[in-house]
Design a protein around this motif. Sequence first.
Motif, mmCIF file in Angstrom:
data_model
loop_
_atom_site.group_PDB
_atom_site.id
_atom_site.type_symbol
_atom_site.label_atom_id
_atom_site.label_comp_id
_atom_site.label_asym_id
_atom_site.label_seq_id
_atom_site.Cartn_x
_atom_site.Cartn_y
_atom_site.Cartn_z
ATOM 1 N N LYS A 177 0.824 -1.195 0.000
ATOM 2 C CA LYS A 177 0.000 0.000 0.000
ATOM 3 C C LYS A 177 0.865 1.255 0.000
ATOM 4 O O LYS A 177 1.985 1.239 0.499
ATOM 5 C CB LYS A 177 -0.866 0.035 1.259
ATOM 6 C CG LYS A 177 -1.987 -0.966 1.328
ATOM 7 C CD LYS A 177 -2.604 -0.896 2.717
ATOM 8 C CE LYS A 177 -3.836 -1.758 2.865
ATOM 9 N NZ LYS A 177 -4.262 -1.835 4.283
ATOM 10 N N PRO A 214 -12.838 -3.316 -1.784
ATOM 11 C CA PRO A 214 -12.297 -2.291 -0.873
ATOM 12 C C PRO A 214 -13.139 -2.195 0.406
ATOM 13 O O PRO A 214 -14.353 -2.048 0.331
ATOM 14 C CB PRO A 214 -12.384 -1.007 -1.696
ATOM 15 C CG PRO A 214 -12.313 -1.469 -3.119
ATOM 16 C CD PRO A 214 -13.059 -2.776 -3.126
ATOM 17 N N GLY A 223 -7.851 1.758 1.493
ATOM 18 C CA GLY A 223 -7.424 0.393 1.727
ATOM 19 C C GLY A 223 -8.430 -0.328 2.592
ATOM 20 O O GLY A 223 -9.626 -0.280 2.344
ATOM 21 N N CYS A 239 -6.876 -6.007 1.937
ATOM 22 C CA CYS A 239 -6.053 -5.618 0.775
ATOM 23 C C CYS A 239 -4.970 -6.611 0.394
ATOM 24 O O CYS A 239 -4.671 -6.766 -0.794
ATOM 25 C CB CYS A 239 -5.402 -4.272 1.016
ATOM 26 S SG CYS A 239 -6.608 -2.985 1.327
ATOM 27 N N VAL A 274 -6.178 -3.097 -3.256
ATOM 28 C CA VAL A 274 -6.648 -1.788 -2.803
ATOM 29 C C VAL A 274 -7.720 -1.290 -3.775
ATOM 30 O O VAL A 274 -8.033 -1.954 -4.768
ATOM 31 C CB VAL A 274 -5.475 -0.780 -2.709
ATOM 32 C CG1 VAL A 274 -4.517 -1.188 -1.593
ATOM 33 C CG2 VAL A 274 -4.747 -0.655 -4.034
ATOM 34 N N THR A 275 -8.277 -0.115 -3.481
ATOM 35 C CA THR A 275 -9.381 0.383 -4.305
ATOM 36 C C THR A 275 -8.982 0.489 -5.776
ATOM 37 O O THR A 275 -9.766 0.154 -6.664
ATOM 38 C CB THR A 275 -9.865 1.741 -3.768
ATOM 39 O OG1 THR A 275 -10.347 1.571 -2.420
ATOM 40 C CG2 THR A 275 -10.999 2.296 -4.613
ATOM 41 N N ASP A 330 -0.114 -6.765 5.044
ATOM 42 C CA ASP A 330 0.480 -5.856 4.055
ATOM 43 C C ASP A 330 1.377 -4.781 4.654
ATOM 44 O O ASP A 330 1.793 -3.874 3.939
ATOM 45 C CB ASP A 330 -0.595 -5.246 3.143
ATOM 46 C CG ASP A 330 -1.659 -4.485 3.923
ATOM 47 O OD1 ASP A 330 -1.337 -3.897 4.964
ATOM 48 O OD2 ASP A 330 -2.814 -4.452 3.466
ATOM 49 N N GLU A 351 -2.926 4.327 3.303
ATOM 50 C CA GLU A 351 -4.282 4.251 2.768
ATOM 51 C C GLU A 351 -5.168 5.443 3.089
ATOM 52 O O GLU A 351 -6.290 5.522 2.597
ATOM 53 C CB GLU A 351 -4.974 2.963 3.249
ATOM 54 C CG GLU A 351 -5.063 2.842 4.770
ATOM 55 C CD GLU A 351 -5.641 1.498 5.242
ATOM 56 O OE1 GLU A 351 -5.692 0.554 4.452
ATOM 57 O OE2 GLU A 351 -6.027 1.424 6.421
#
Lengths: 461, 461
Positions: free
Chosen positions: A186, B132, B151, B155, B160-161, B379, B418
């Motif tokens: 991320k 998401p 996020g 994720c 992610v988005t 993550d 995020e």
Amino acid sequence: MDVIDWLRAALGEDADDVLSFEPDHLDAARGDHSGWVSDGLPLAVVNARTVDHVQATMRAASEFRVPVVPRGAGTGLAGGANATAGSLVLSVARMNRILEISAEDQLAVVEPGVVNGDLNAALEPFGLFFAPDPASKAISTVGGNIATNAGGLLCAKYGVTRDAVLGLDVVLADGRLLRTGHRTVKGVTGYDLTSLLVGSEGTLGVIVGATVRVLPQPQGEPMTLGALFPDVRAASDAAARVTAAHLRPAVMELLDGPALDRISAHLGERTIRDALGATGGAAYLLVQFDGPGAAADAALASTLIAETGGTVRVAADAEEGERLLAIRRAFHPALAASGTVLIEDVAVPRSRMPEMFAAIERIGERYGIAIPTVAHAGDGNLHPNFVTQGDEIGQEVWDAAGDLFRTAVALGGTLTGEHGVGVLKRRWLAEELGPDSYELQVKLKSVFDPLGILNPGKVFG
Amino acid sequence: MDVIDWLRAALGEDADDVLSFEPDHLDAARGDHSGWVSDGLPLAVVNARTVDHVQATMRAASEFRVPVVPRGAGTGLAGGANATAGSLVLSVARMNRILEISAEDQLAVVEPGVVNGDLNAALEPFGLFFAPDPASKAISTVGGNIATNAGGLLCAKYGVTRDAVLGLDVVLADGRLLRTGHRTVKGVTGYDLTSLLVGSEGTLGVIVGATVRVLPQPQGEPMTLGALFPDVRAASDAAARVTAAHLRPAVMELLDGPALDRISAHLGERTIRDALGATGGAAYLLVQFDGPGAAADAALASTLIAETGGTVRVAADAEEGERLLAIRRAFHPALAASGTVLIEDVAVPRSRMPEMFAAIERIGERYGIAIPTVAHAGDGNLHPNFVTQGDEIGQEVWDAAGDLFRTAVALGGTLTGEHGVGVLKRRWLAEELGPDSYELQVKLKSVFDPLGILNPGKVFG
């Protein structure tokens, strides 16, 4: 002093190793795997081995306003990396080291010239893989995969190249080195320059390094199915039913009748019968599941396919699975053996695939051209292949291709799913994007490349 | 004629419904969920119901050079949607229709004000979900999720988005409507404007529509594990071992000692004991697996966690699983009950999490601030929460946060995983990006927004 003198001085003692003026090399750089060869010769091929070499080249090009054509293995299918007259071809094929594999962070750091298959071979002992799998993976580079946002067979389940790129090192037009992205999954600081550069076909900068995400190999043995259908619509319906059942095959490939005929002729009917226990049929669907649910998924898919009129064979072991895959793999060799081929690459929403197949048939009839087609049926990406006789791709093929592109766009799709625009599709780009988006993109390019020296004439007209 | 007169005329009979000058509304638009409130009041809040309303607003703003602050539900955590003095707040919260759900193409077309949870509720009958899942999903909008590239917990496995956005409708600074992307999974025509707009925090355009990818819900019941550890390093090691074993949990959340203490005080020790069969411990790891391999994965993870010193409870059923999840969910309420909270959001490569936890402890001691932390351990995204007494976030908190950000960047990470940059992190942005990237991004903004009216002062200084 001209650009070559300047560059020679900047490269110093590396100059002789890095610069090539061999007629064969200059000539080879005019082509790619599309069959298209550009007019005119480049000034030189720069075989960069280091980031410094790339930076020196871009500085020289900026100083003398000379076009630069970034190039990897030259396996593109859209004329995106073909040399143009008076350009410097900047090859990063020799920058082919894998700098790091981090099993802990599930990433790899590579130079752009690493061949996709070599990266995967290096990842294998770690039980990891790099998901982008263009058909060219044995010969295409990771840098080229990134520059074109390459797709492949696994995309519906495992994503396209963009999804696998965490960060990039890019030499800008003026020679500065830019780093984008992170070593993290991320990160949302500022604009997503990484994604902007992925698929930019050498028009925004030269990729000299990449931090890519790698994934654990799926557990267990994959399960492979092959099925023959009376027509392509039935095969397409079967693929749609697999998707509708919320199965997520790793691979789902569809061959239409003209494709199957040529493969049958190429491999021999016996091979088809050995693989499938049947012959005939006017469409072939190949489905492969991986992961812990593979066996259950294959059983359900087999039922759905049979209900949709398919004669299905579920491979009992890896060897049988290999035979089912071999039919699909024979597509390109079979076509190449039967004429001059233009490989096209439209994508449509999955639900529109039957309409697209029907349109391909209509276009083939209208222009009198054979268009055997393979589709990545899991994601609606079709490769209609225009097969003609003679050495050159004629105007009627391009007219037919234009029809094809417009149909795909009208169905909510695109004129290129995974090959890129390059030179060969630039004439249709504005039509798909519309004037506002096109103009905005040209302006974005000029932010990165104010002198217009990065792969000019590619993508944009 | 001023901007309001012009806009009123352009909105016609919708003007009274769309324009709000209520002091309460103007005041509310100065805040978001970060706790930060901007100085000064906006001119008006435009409660757009249609794309036309948004276009009229941007045209008015262009005409009079008035800043526009795009806003959804106002649940941001970085001050990105907070009104500034003399601006027009352009709320799209009322544009909240789900225009289409295509089960065949596994996509949805939505207006930007649709609440994430509402979209998921609408997808549920189709057996599909929008991946998401920011913690705010019950109240945050899909448009806001996209504008910040939100996020969440899922994720590491589901992306992610950005990975879920196929195309966008965006009103540009001058009021033109731009469409990006495709209804297809693949598409490589020109630059990836969709990804450039995702996470751009209202500085490039106003998102008025989105085509998003949706996924089949995982098969079978999820399996949930909770474990207590003697210290955060052991919990971190356990998370690393789960990743190293190539397990792919849907959720893997780690709470450190200070976080667990507050949750324990908030829920009562009894609740922890009921959920876990144990109390004490100075770190908590929550792991959830889904899909057909869930049970086998959970069994393996349980062994790995026990080997790493964790006292593990595998939930026997959904109710027990819910109790394990409730411990994690109590993090924010427990902190809010104990003081004024600044929620931070760094990300580091997974392998550096133990170092990051150690740094958080050091920074807490150095500045005398409690920093309970929860991490998305799958993550490497950590949310250190600075808890102080008093109504305002003091300078020492910002100094401590600055230390935190620099540490994350030094470990190969980022100052926001995020939540975005907004106003609250803009002072550190250039430091992370470096001058070349920062300058390039400012230039890219000016291509989209030559007059500098789109959310000025956000992201960039």
